[in-house]
Scaffold this motif. Structure first.
Motif, short mmCIF file in Angstrom:
data_model
loop_
_atom_site.label_atom_id
_atom_site.label_comp_id
_atom_site.label_asym_id
_atom_site.label_seq_id
_atom_site.Cartn_x
_atom_site.Cartn_y
_atom_site.Cartn_z
N ARG A 256 31.96 60.92 35.06
CA ARG A 256 33.25 61.18 35.71
C ARG A 256 33.19 62.38 36.65
N TRP A 257 32.06 63.06 36.71
CA TRP A 257 31.94 64.29 37.50
C TRP A 257 31.74 63.95 38.98
N SER B 73 40.62 47.63 31.89
CA SER B 73 41.40 46.92 32.90
C SER B 73 40.84 45.53 33.16
N THR B 74 41.74 44.63 33.55
CA THR B 74 41.35 43.30 34.05
C THR B 74 41.88 43.11 35.47
N TYR B 75 42.23 44.20 36.13
CA TYR B 75 42.93 44.13 37.42
C TYR B 75 42.14 43.36 38.48
N SER B 76 40.86 43.66 38.63
CA SER B 76 40.09 43.05 39.71
C SER B 76 39.35 41.80 39.24
N ALA B 77 39.45 40.73 40.02
CA ALA B 77 38.72 39.50 39.73
C ALA B 77 37.23 39.66 39.98
N GLN B 78 36.82 40.76 40.61
CA GLN B 78 35.40 41.00 40.86
C GLN B 78 34.69 41.55 39.62
N ARG B 79 35.39 41.71 38.53
CA ARG B 79 34.79 42.29 37.33
C ARG B 79 33.66 41.41 36.79
N TYR B 80 32.76 42.04 36.06
CA TYR B 80 31.72 41.32 35.33
C TYR B 80 32.24 41.09 33.91
N GLY B 81 32.35 39.84 33.50
CA GLY B 81 32.88 39.55 32.18
C GLY B 81 34.39 39.64 32.14
N ALA B 82 34.92 39.90 30.94
CA ALA B 82 36.36 39.81 30.72
C ALA B 82 37.14 41.00 31.26
N ASP B 83 36.52 42.19 31.28
CA ASP B 83 37.25 43.39 31.70
C ASP B 83 36.26 44.48 32.10
N TYR B 84 36.79 45.67 32.40
CA TYR B 84 35.94 46.81 32.72
C TYR B 84 36.67 48.08 32.32
N ARG B 85 35.96 49.21 32.36
CA ARG B 85 36.54 50.49 31.96
C ARG B 85 36.77 51.36 33.19
N PHE B 86 37.74 52.29 33.07
CA PHE B 86 38.06 53.16 34.20
C PHE B 86 38.49 54.53 33.67
N ALA B 87 38.31 55.55 34.53
CA ALA B 87 38.75 56.90 34.18
C ALA B 87 38.92 57.70 35.46
N ASP B 88 39.77 58.71 35.40
CA ASP B 88 39.94 59.62 36.54
C ASP B 88 38.73 60.53 36.68
N PRO B 89 38.40 60.94 37.90
CA PRO B 89 37.32 61.92 38.08
C PRO B 89 37.74 63.29 37.56
N VAL B 90 36.79 64.02 36.96
CA VAL B 90 37.03 65.37 36.47
C VAL B 90 35.78 66.21 36.69
N ALA B 91 35.91 67.50 36.59
CA ALA B 91 34.76 68.39 36.73
C ALA B 91 34.06 68.53 35.39
N ALA B 92 33.69 67.39 34.82
CA ALA B 92 32.95 67.32 33.56
C ALA B 92 32.32 65.93 33.50
N SER B 93 31.25 65.80 32.72
CA SER B 93 30.55 64.53 32.72
C SER B 93 31.34 63.41 32.05
N ASN C 151 36.73 55.11 43.42
CA ASN C 151 35.97 56.32 43.77
C ASN C 151 34.83 56.01 44.75
N THR C 152 34.70 56.83 45.77
CA THR C 152 33.67 56.61 46.80
C THR C 152 32.40 57.40 46.52
N ALA C 153 32.36 58.18 45.45
CA ALA C 153 31.17 58.98 45.13
C ALA C 153 30.98 59.00 43.62
N THR C 154 30.72 57.83 43.05
CA THR C 154 30.57 57.69 41.61
C THR C 154 29.13 57.96 41.20
N PRO C 155 28.90 58.90 40.27
CA PRO C 155 27.53 59.20 39.84
C PRO C 155 27.06 58.28 38.71
N TYR C 156 25.94 57.62 38.92
CA TYR C 156 25.22 56.92 37.85
C TYR C 156 24.05 57.79 37.45
#
Length: 320
Positions: free
Chosen positions: A302-303, A207-227, A255-260
């Motif tokens: 994504r978990w 995605s390039t939706y947000s101007a707050q991105r670092y660089g040209a774009d960023y990646r996104f995915a829906d949360p799931v009960a798997a890593s 997401n308000t609870a993203t695991p790094y």
């Protein structure tokens, strides 16, 4: 102090690669110069490996509305310091005061680095950052000042300047302080578009939706009960302590609870962040002991039990 003729020697003594640009000892934009600090800028020009210093001539000669020199040194794409002037330069304008730097004439009060990147869809290279840290630490030592005297133009500007973009200035000062204390400032950034350094499954969109991105774009995915983690690979130079910073664009509904996940010498450690807030800047996940070697070191999982898109943008490691 009306001049800083020691600048080249101090930079070279700090291990910074220097190119002297012409008659730097006499090039000047006035006589009122008594610097107590260092000010970081970005040029707003797009640099590259093949065109590492596109703004050099402007920084030397100035513009139609502002005579040169426009900085004491320009830092090119490869981290080379092009020294332009040992005297007053038109880089800072009026200072509103920041930290220990008082309000007043910023051109008198501060030595300026123009770091050559555009600051909109291009960030500072690791070489530029590391060289600027080493140079700032060395110059502040020569001035007899501490790291709090390193500032960014957006902190002192009275006209709404945004430079230098894409860096946390408090982190910059911490890195300058570490360098002044003799510590290492090895730092490396991996973006989602860094070739050979980022891996994610086909479930991750772009995605390039947000101007707050670092660089040209960023990646996104829906949360799931798997890593289904997106991994960032770093060539860590030595087993040591490293600060881990992450960058994400914050959008209401993300997401308000993203695991790094950080792969340390004692196993994986998880840090949960709120990606709906505090985006568009480096956010520290913590300091961890990482093993030496070239391997996947940080992941975004994504978990998550929270709703909203999980974002994978950029990660930075800095030795502390």
């Amino acid at each position: 102090m009306a001049s800083i003729p020691w600048l080249v020697d101090v930079l070279r003594g700090a291990g910074v690669q220097v190119v002297v640009e012409g008659d730097w000892l006499n090039r000047s934009a006035g006589s009122s110069f008594n610097p107590i600090g260092v000010l970081w800028h970005h040029t707003a020009a797009t640099s590259s490996a093949s065109n590492p210093h596109p703004a050099l001539n402007i920084c030397i000669n100035g513009r139609s509305d502002l005579p040169g020199p426009l900085c004491q040194a320009l830092v090119d794409y490869h981290g080379v310091f092009h020294v332009i002037s040992a005297n007053r330069c038109n880089h800072a304008g009026v200072s509103r005061g920041s930290g220990p730097i008082p309000a007043g004439d910023g051109n008198t009060l501060m030595i300026g680095w123009e770091i050559d990147y555009n600051g909109v869809n291009q960030e500072m290279t690791a070489a530029q950052y590391n060289a600027s840290i080493a140079a700032t630490a060395a110059v502040l030592k020569r001035l007899g000042k501490d790291a709090s005297y390193a500032r960014g133009h957006r902190e002192t500007s009275t006209t709404g300047k945004i430079d230098p973009s894409f860096i946390d200035l408090n982190t910059m000062r911490a890195d300058v302080a570490a360098k002044m204390a003799g510590g290492s400032t090895w730092s490396s950034v991996v973006d989602n578009s860094t070739a050979g350094r980022f891996t994610a499954s086909a479930n991750w969109g772009t995605s390039t939706y947000s101007a707050q991105r670092y660089g040209a774009d960023y990646r996104f995915a829906d949360p799931v009960a798997a890593s289904d983690a997106a991994w960032y690979k770093f060539n860590v130079p030595a087993t040591a302590s490293y600060r881990v910073d992450a960058w994400w664009p914050a959008v209401s509904g993300y997401n308000t609870a993203t695991p790094y996940i950080v792969s340390t010498t004692t196993g994986n450690q998880t840090v949960v962040v709120n990606q709906a807030a505090t985006g568009g800047q480096w956010r520290t996940l913590g300091t961890f002991t990482l093993p030496a070697g070239d391997a996947n070191r940080v992941a975004v999982s994504r978990w998550s039990s929270a709703s909203g898109l999980i974002i994978a943008d950029a990660v930075r490691l800095t030795r502390v």
